[in-house]
Design a protein around this motif. Structure first.
Motif, PDB file in Angstrom:
ATOM      1  N   VAL A 132     -43.548  32.474 -28.705  1.00  0.00           N
ATOM      2  CA  VAL A 132     -42.721  33.193 -29.676  1.00  0.00           C
ATOM      3  C   VAL A 132     -43.010  34.677 -29.490  1.00  0.00           C
ATOM      4  O   VAL A 132     -44.131  35.130 -29.712  1.00  0.00           O
ATOM      5  CB  VAL A 132     -43.081  32.782 -31.122  1.00  0.00           C
ATOM      6  CG1 VAL A 132     -42.178  33.506 -32.120  1.00  0.00           C
ATOM      7  CG2 VAL A 132     -42.976  31.270 -31.302  1.00  0.00           C
ATOM      8  N   SER A 133     -41.986  35.429 -29.058  1.00  0.00           N
ATOM      9  CA  SER A 133     -42.184  36.868 -28.962  1.00  0.00           C
ATOM     10  C   SER A 133     -41.575  37.520 -30.187  1.00  0.00           C
ATOM     11  O   SER A 133     -40.526  37.107 -30.669  1.00  0.00           O
ATOM     12  CB  SER A 133     -41.554  37.428 -27.690  1.00  0.00           C
ATOM     13  OG  SER A 133     -40.163  37.595 -27.860  1.00  0.00           O
ATOM     14  N   LEU A 134     -42.265  38.527 -30.716  1.00  0.00           N
ATOM     15  CA  LEU A 134     -41.796  39.241 -31.901  1.00  0.00           C
ATOM     16  C   LEU A 134     -41.819  40.724 -31.565  1.00  0.00           C
ATOM     17  O   LEU A 134     -42.784  41.213 -30.981  1.00  0.00           O
ATOM     18  CB  LEU A 134     -42.724  38.939 -33.080  1.00  0.00           C
ATOM     19  CG  LEU A 134     -42.709  37.455 -33.474  1.00  0.00           C
ATOM     20  CD1 LEU A 134     -43.983  37.081 -34.193  1.00  0.00           C
ATOM     21  CD2 LEU A 134     -41.500  37.121 -34.317  1.00  0.00           C
TER      22      LEU A 134
ATOM     23  N   ILE B  23     -47.015  31.806 -36.822  1.00  0.00           N
ATOM     24  CA  ILE B  23     -45.940  32.805 -36.948  1.00  0.00           C
ATOM     25  C   ILE B  23     -46.178  33.738 -38.145  1.00  0.00           C
ATOM     26  O   ILE B  23     -46.161  34.960 -37.976  1.00  0.00           O
ATOM     27  CB  ILE B  23     -44.548  32.112 -36.982  1.00  0.00           C
ATOM     28  CG1 ILE B  23     -44.288  31.438 -35.623  1.00  0.00           C
ATOM     29  CG2 ILE B  23     -43.433  33.109 -37.304  1.00  0.00           C
ATOM     30  CD1 ILE B  23     -43.034  30.586 -35.559  1.00  0.00           C
TER      31      ILE B  23
ATOM     32  N   ALA C 248     -37.067  38.038 -32.908  1.00  0.00           N
ATOM     33  CA  ALA C 248     -37.836  37.025 -32.178  1.00  0.00           C
ATOM     34  C   ALA C 248     -37.077  36.516 -30.967  1.00  0.00           C
ATOM     35  O   ALA C 248     -35.842  36.569 -30.900  1.00  0.00           O
ATOM     36  CB  ALA C 248     -38.164  35.866 -33.106  1.00  0.00           C
TER      37      ALA C 248
ATOM     38  N   SER D  43     -40.531  26.309 -35.036  1.00  0.00           N
ATOM     39  CA  SER D  43     -40.573  27.768 -34.896  1.00  0.00           C
ATOM     40  C   SER D  43     -39.298  28.380 -35.453  1.00  0.00           C
ATOM     41  O   SER D  43     -39.341  29.388 -36.172  1.00  0.00           O
ATOM     42  CB  SER D  43     -40.733  28.158 -33.417  1.00  0.00           C
ATOM     43  OG  SER D  43     -41.919  27.620 -32.899  1.00  0.00           O
TER      44      SER D  43
ATOM     45  N   LEU E  41     -39.229  30.937 -38.691  1.00  0.00           N
ATOM     46  CA  LEU E  41     -38.641  32.270 -38.520  1.00  0.00           C
ATOM     47  C   LEU E  41     -37.484  32.472 -39.496  1.00  0.00           C
ATOM     48  O   LEU E  41     -37.341  33.543 -40.103  1.00  0.00           O
ATOM     49  CB  LEU E  41     -38.162  32.457 -37.076  1.00  0.00           C
ATOM     50  CG  LEU E  41     -39.282  32.623 -36.040  1.00  0.00           C
ATOM     51  CD1 LEU E  41     -38.748  32.459 -34.628  1.00  0.00           C
ATOM     52  CD2 LEU E  41     -39.979  33.974 -36.196  1.00  0.00           C
TER      53      LEU E  41
ATOM     54  N   ILE F 181     -33.507  35.280 -34.490  1.00  0.00           N
ATOM     55  CA  ILE F 181     -33.840  34.928 -33.110  1.00  0.00           C
ATOM     56  C   ILE F 181     -32.747  35.503 -32.217  1.00  0.00           C
ATOM     57  O   ILE F 181     -31.597  35.078 -32.277  1.00  0.00           O
ATOM     58  CB  ILE F 181     -33.930  33.392 -32.938  1.00  0.00           C
ATOM     59  CG1 ILE F 181     -35.039  32.837 -33.839  1.00  0.00           C
ATOM     60  CG2 ILE F 181     -34.204  33.023 -31.491  1.00  0.00           C
ATOM     61  CD1 ILE F 181     -35.107  31.322 -33.886  1.00  0.00           C
TER      62      ILE F 181
END
Lengths: 208, 167
Positions: B38-40, B75, B94, B122, B126, B133
């Motif tokens: 998971v990139s934020l 998260i 995200a 996920s 989110l 996303i």
């Protein structure tokens, strides 16, 4: 690589010896299958977090094939064979009686060849444990994955529910003497809680 | 690898772990299989975070030692930490990568497709936190390496054979 607190060095020696006999038996079967002599390192038995198995084999992005076979019966667990890519292709060539270097991709026949290797090795290993201890184990259908080492191993770890615990790891490396035909693979046996106790009891080594 | 990579710091994110970096750092996690990366990213403060989720739901375990292992705990944890470093939750975007099914023909005990459940959980977490996303590269049956570039929030995905895809 700390040992399990309840296990003495005698227990660890016994595990190593069982692995040695089991893998010796397995390699004889593999050698008959491919009609070549195959050697192995002395097995190492340790308790480590499953995550660390990746570091033992290689880099996270390294291409490997992995045959995993679930064991049920008296000593339930999971058996894994991991071969690097070059060795995987050589194994297929050996099994198919082809010149080394013939196979460059893992097609359906190649895939079943690799799974068959896992099957034969596991069957012989389980058979050796049975003749030593009279503990019965059954192996399930082999599953195969070939991809990045990290992706394969973590997925297995998660799927088998081995996330929180330290696992018993019996590890050895298989290889062939002729340099040009060298095959190297890793063998792991991950036992479920309780399995080890039964194994030791059958060997006359009780756990305190 | 492109020349720019050499001039930037690359920070590795381990399994069940997370890391936060600021422009121009790059965050990388190797070999995602059924795990989800998971990139934020907050485009204003150019602060980025990368989380390597192994399991969807911590409530099924009695003894949680590493919250970053789980989507439901990891998260919120990383977002909170990014916030304390100056990111605004209202701006964070995200991207999801991974969630593959590596072993085909899994037996009964292993058919619970964790990759899919990691992705679903996920998304759910989110959504609950109001984080959009922007893009995803999930499912399938191949392993993936994921790299977040904090200069622009771009995520590069590497699969075997060194094929690159940017989302």
């Amino acid at each position: 690589m700390a040992n399990h607190p309840e296990l003495s060095s005698t227990h660890m020696d016994a595990l190593r010896e069982i692995s040695n006999i089991g893998m010796g038996n397995a390699l004889t079967s593999l050698a008959q299958l491919v009609n070549r002599r195959i050697n192995m390192d002395v097995p190492v038995a340790t308790f480590i977090p499953f995550e660390q198995t990746v570091d033992l084999i290689g880099g996270s992005e390294e291409l490997v094939s992995c045959v995993s076979i679930r064991i049920t019966g008296d000593v339930p667990g999971l058996v894994l064979f991991v071969f690097n890519w070059e060795s995987t292709l050589k194994l297929v060539d050996m099994l198919m009686g082809q010149e080394p270097g013939t196979t460059s991709e893992l097609d359906e026949i190649g895939q079943s060849a690799v799974m068959e290797v896992g099957n034969v090795l596991t069957g012989a290993f389980v058979g050796a444990i049975y003749s030593l201890t009279a503990l019965e184990m059954k192996s399930a259908v082999p599953l195969l994955a070939y991809d990045m080492l990290g992706a394969v191993m973590t997925s297995l770890m998660v799927a088998s529910g081995r996330v929180e615990e330290q696992v018993l790891l019996i590890e050895t490396r298989l290889f062939q003497e002729q340099a040009e035909n060298n095959i190297s693979g890793h063998f792991f046996m991950l036992t479920e809680p309780g399995s080890i106790e039964r194994l030791f009891n059958a060997l006359g080594l009780s756990m305190t | 690898m492109e020349p720019a990579a050499r001039s930037n710091v690359e920070i590795q994110v381990g399994i069940a772990d997370y890391k936060i970096a600021m422009d121009p750092g790059r965050l990388i996690t190797l070999g995602l299989g059924s795990c989800v990366g998971v990139s934020l990213y907050d485009p204003l403060s150019r602060l980025g975070g990368l989380l390597h989720v192994m399991l969807p739901d911590s409530t099924q375990f009695n003894n949680v030692t590493k919250p970053a292992k789980f989507a439901d705990l990891g998260i919120p944890l990383i977002i909170k930490e990014m916030q304390s470093l100056g990111a605004s939750p209202g701006r964070i975007q995200a991207k999801l990568v991974g969630g593959a099914q590596m072993f085909l023909g899994l037996d009964d005990k292993m058919t619970l497709n964790i990759g899919h459940r990691n992705t679903e959980k996920s998304r759910e977490i989110l959504k609950k936190m109001g984080i959009p996303i922007l893009d995803e590269e999930v499912g399938g049956n191949r392993g993936r390496t994921m790299i977040l570039d904090t200069r622009n929030g771009q995520v590069t995905i590497r699969t075997l054979g060194n094929k690159l895809k940017v989302i």
